[in-house]
Scaffold this active site. Structure first.
Site, PDB file in Angstrom:
ATOM      1  N   GLU B  60      67.092 -55.305  30.202  1.00 46.85           N
ATOM      2  CA  GLU B  60      65.883 -54.571  30.597  1.00 46.85           C
ATOM      3  C   GLU B  60      64.632 -55.447  30.645  1.00 46.85           C
ATOM      4  OE1 GLU B  60      68.157 -53.403  28.525  1.00 46.85           O
ATOM      5  OE2 GLU B  60      68.806 -51.475  29.311  1.00 46.85           O
ATOM      6  N   HIS B 129      69.395 -41.885  22.626  1.00 48.90           N
ATOM      7  CA  HIS B 129      69.453 -41.569  24.058  1.00 48.90           C
ATOM      8  C   HIS B 129      68.872 -40.180  24.342  1.00 48.90           C
ATOM      9  CE1 HIS B 129      72.398 -44.815  23.657  1.00 48.90           C
ATOM     10  NE2 HIS B 129      72.271 -45.026  24.972  1.00 48.90           N
TER      11      HIS B 129
END
Lengths: 334, 331
Positions: B60, B129
């Site tokens: 990322e 998440h």
């Protein structure tokens, strides 16, 4: 000889005690040292013993009741009583004043009545003098000139919201603050001849309005009667819808008695001479009221005053002096 | 009007803007062949090729850094961050670089970048998440933050975001990808900083973001059956915030509940509630209430997870409290 049993003070800051249980019934024999009752204070529950031998003549407070310190809650008699009694401080919960603090609910009377469990005290929202209200409720009250304290005084529970403003508006208007002190009244009657002659003489010399003359005469009379240093007179002429204020109008010549500002008024002169009213008086006002009417050939004078504003001697001297000045106006100039 | 899912609406917005502007490209993990775990990007790689729909390694910070650099040099990257929770990995690229470059270069550089990511719990995805972390980026000056509450909103806000010359972060709710809503065929944009009044009411204002707009609407229906008229407002973007629109409603109804799925403490609800307190104080008839996610890591246990987020029943219950004049947090 009967002995009163009072609610004892068991703590420094205690002002009442909750009677948890009586250990004696009316008519029972008691000896010094016997446990008479249990009392709950803010800290603990304590047993209170009898201080005298004898018999329970009366129990004056019930179990579960909160009695103020010093309150007589039982009576012990030396001999066995014929009619031992039992009563409560609070007869019925409904009997208490609506505004009073909520009292403990009274359960059915009787020795085996269950002990009432003390209800949790409602939070007293007003202890610090603040009224709890939403910002909107405060703004609406302010905009409409309403006082949320009136709701609090009516016992409406806080906090207040915008919807309570409707209640506040619907509330009967606050009674105007009337001086409800006891009032007294004196009347006098005097011929108009002297004053009429004086007035026409005066008018030839200088144009002096009649209210100036009234004010001057009244001020002089009041000053003589009360030894006041400052005398402020308000002359009301209801038929003309005029009120005039005079500060010390008697000091100096009549033609120079100029109206003053709206000061603390010592005396109100109500001039009804141009009306058909021949007498009468109002209720108490903020200052003594001297009403002047015409009644035939006479002036009818009425002095009305609240007893907290003047004493009778002053009132007599004031009215008598004023009547004398009307009767013989030239005396005023001396 | 046709109804499409939020997923399809985002897909349409991306495709339309990529056709319109050749400088746009998508970059992220599993964006090309996989079309993302939520299948939002299905079909895009076929139309635009792998040069404009760029799959990256699991890195990322790397692809976010590439995108920021590309934006500074004339491209319009659309970064796909698979889960909003991964935003912690790109904080420097986003908050120190993208957000500040225009300011620190004296206006000579701009970062026209869109970071697409998601939020939302109750999907049994556990604590790493399931977070709703939009308050983190809303705190940083230089970033705009959009929170679509339906397919219609998602398309209109995405197209505006892509045309925006400053970095924009869009948070889509994972649970809403399959929710359908009427979306016109013809092109439309939704301007940033203009709140949407979904339901007019007079008694209480329910301000919701993202999926909490639906929660507020359901709460309003419950309340309507009890004769409580609730106004439902969606700010659409929390930066810029349509403060005046929210204040106007607060002044009208005098009671407000702010509902957002971020953790309640130091969150979006606190910011909005505070502005209303400051600027509509004299119109308030009750404290402004915040309803956010519980201040706990999102539990994996379904039974526990479901009670961490605001529900229509919970919002309605709080609305009733405010309506009854009940003392909130007295003492």
């Amino acid at each position: 000889m009967p002995h009163d049993v009072i609610m004892p003070a068991l703590g420094m800051t205690q002002d009442s005690g909750l009677i948890v249980a009586w250990h004696k019934k009316p008519g029972d024999a008691v000896a010094v040292g016997d446990v008479l009752f249990e009392v709950e204070t803010d800290k603990a529950t304590m047993e209170v013993e009898a201080a005298h031998d004898g018999f329970i003549e009366a129990l004056l407070a019930g179990e579960g009741e909160d009695a103020p310190v010093g309150q007589v809650i039982a009576v012990i008699s030396d001999s066995k009583p014929d009619n031992p009694t039992q009563s409560r401080l609070v007869k019925k919960p409904e009997a208490s004043e609506p505004a009073a603090a909520p009292s403990e609910e009274v359960t059915s009377p009787g020795d085996d009545a269950p002990k009432p469990t003390p209800k949790p005290m409602p939070v007293d929202l007003r202890t610090d003098g603040r009224i709890l209200a939403s910002p909107k409720a405060r703004r609406l009250a302010l905009e409409q000139g309403l006082d949320l304290a009136d709701l609090a005084a009516d016992g409406v529970p806080q906090p207040y919201h915008a919807s309570d403003i409707e209640t506040l508006k619907a509330r009967p208007a606050k009674a105007t603050t009337l001086n409800t002190a006891a009032i007294s009244q004196l009347t006098a009657r005097v011929s108009q001849d002297g004053f009429t002659a004086f007035q026409s003489w005066l008018t030839e010399t200088a144009a002096v309005p009649v209210e100036t003359i009234w004010a001057s005469f009244a001020a002089a009379s009041l000053r003589a009667a009360s030894k006041a240093e400052t005398v402020n007179i308000r002359v009301d002429q209801p038929t003309l819808r005029i009120s005039s204020f005079f500060a010390d109008p008697d000091l100096g010549s009549l033609s120079h008695a100029l109206p003053g500002d709206a000061l603390q008024v010592s005396l109100i002169l109500r001039d009804l001479t141009s009306s058909r009213i021949t007498g009468g008086s109002s209720g108490a006002e903020d200052a003594p009221v001297l009403t002047i009417c015409r009644d035939g050939d006479n002036f009818a004078l009425t002095l009305t005053y609240a007893l907290d504003l003047a004493d009778i001697d002053t009132a007599i001297r004031l009215l008598d002096g004023f009547a004398a000045r009307l009767d013989e106006p030239l005396r005023h100039l001396l | 009007m046709r109804e499409i899912t939020l997923s399809q609406a985002v897909n349409e917005a991306l495709a339309e803007e990529m056709r319109r502007d050749p400088t746009t490209f998508i970059i992220g993990e599993d964006v090309a062949e996989a079309g993302t775990p939520f299948k939002v990007l299905s079909g895009l790689v076929e139309e635009f090729g792998t040069a404009r729909v760029v799959d990256t390694p699991i890195a990322e910070p790397g692809f976010m850094g590439i995108a920021v650099g590309a934006a500074m040099t004339g491209a319009r990257p659309i970064v796909d961050l698979m889960f909003g929770d991964f935003i912690f990995l790109i904080m420097d690229q986003l908050c120190n670089q993208a957000a500040k470059t225009h300011y620190m270069s004296g206006g000579r550089l701009s970062v026209p970048l869109v970071l697409r990511t998601n939020m939302g719990a109750t999907r049994r995805s556990a604590a790493q998440h399931s977070q709703s972390l939009h308050a983190l980026v809303a705190h940083i000056p230089g970033l705009k933050v959009a929170m679509p509450s339906s397919a219609y909103e998602a398309k209109g806000l995405m197209k505006t975001a892509i045309r925006e010359n400053n970095p924009v972060v869009i948070f889509e709710d994972k649970l809403m990808y399959n929710d359908k809503a009427p979306v016109p065929e013809e092109e439309y944009l939704i301007p940033f900083g203009v709140a949407n009044v979904l339901r007019e009411g007079t008694d209480i204002t329910l301000i919701g973001t993202s999926s909490m707009v639906q929660v507020c609407q359901k709460a309003a229906e419950i309340l309507a059956a009890e004769n409580i008229s609730a106004e439902v407002i969606d700010p659409r973007t929390i930066v810029p915030l349509d403060e005046e629109g929210l204040l106007k409603s607060a002044r009208k109804t005098s009671r407000v509940i702010v509902v957002d799925e971020g953790h309640q403490s130091y969150g979006v609800t606190a910011e909005i509630a505070s502005r209303i307190n400051e600027k509509a104080f004299y119109y308030l008839d009750a404290p402004v209430l915040r309803m956010g996610a519980m201040d706990v890591p999102i539990p994996f246990s379904p039974a526990l997870e479901d009670i961490t987020v605001p529900t229509p029943e919970g919002v309605a219950a709080n609305a009733r409290k405010l309506m009854s004049g009940e003392m909130i947090h007295a003492a």
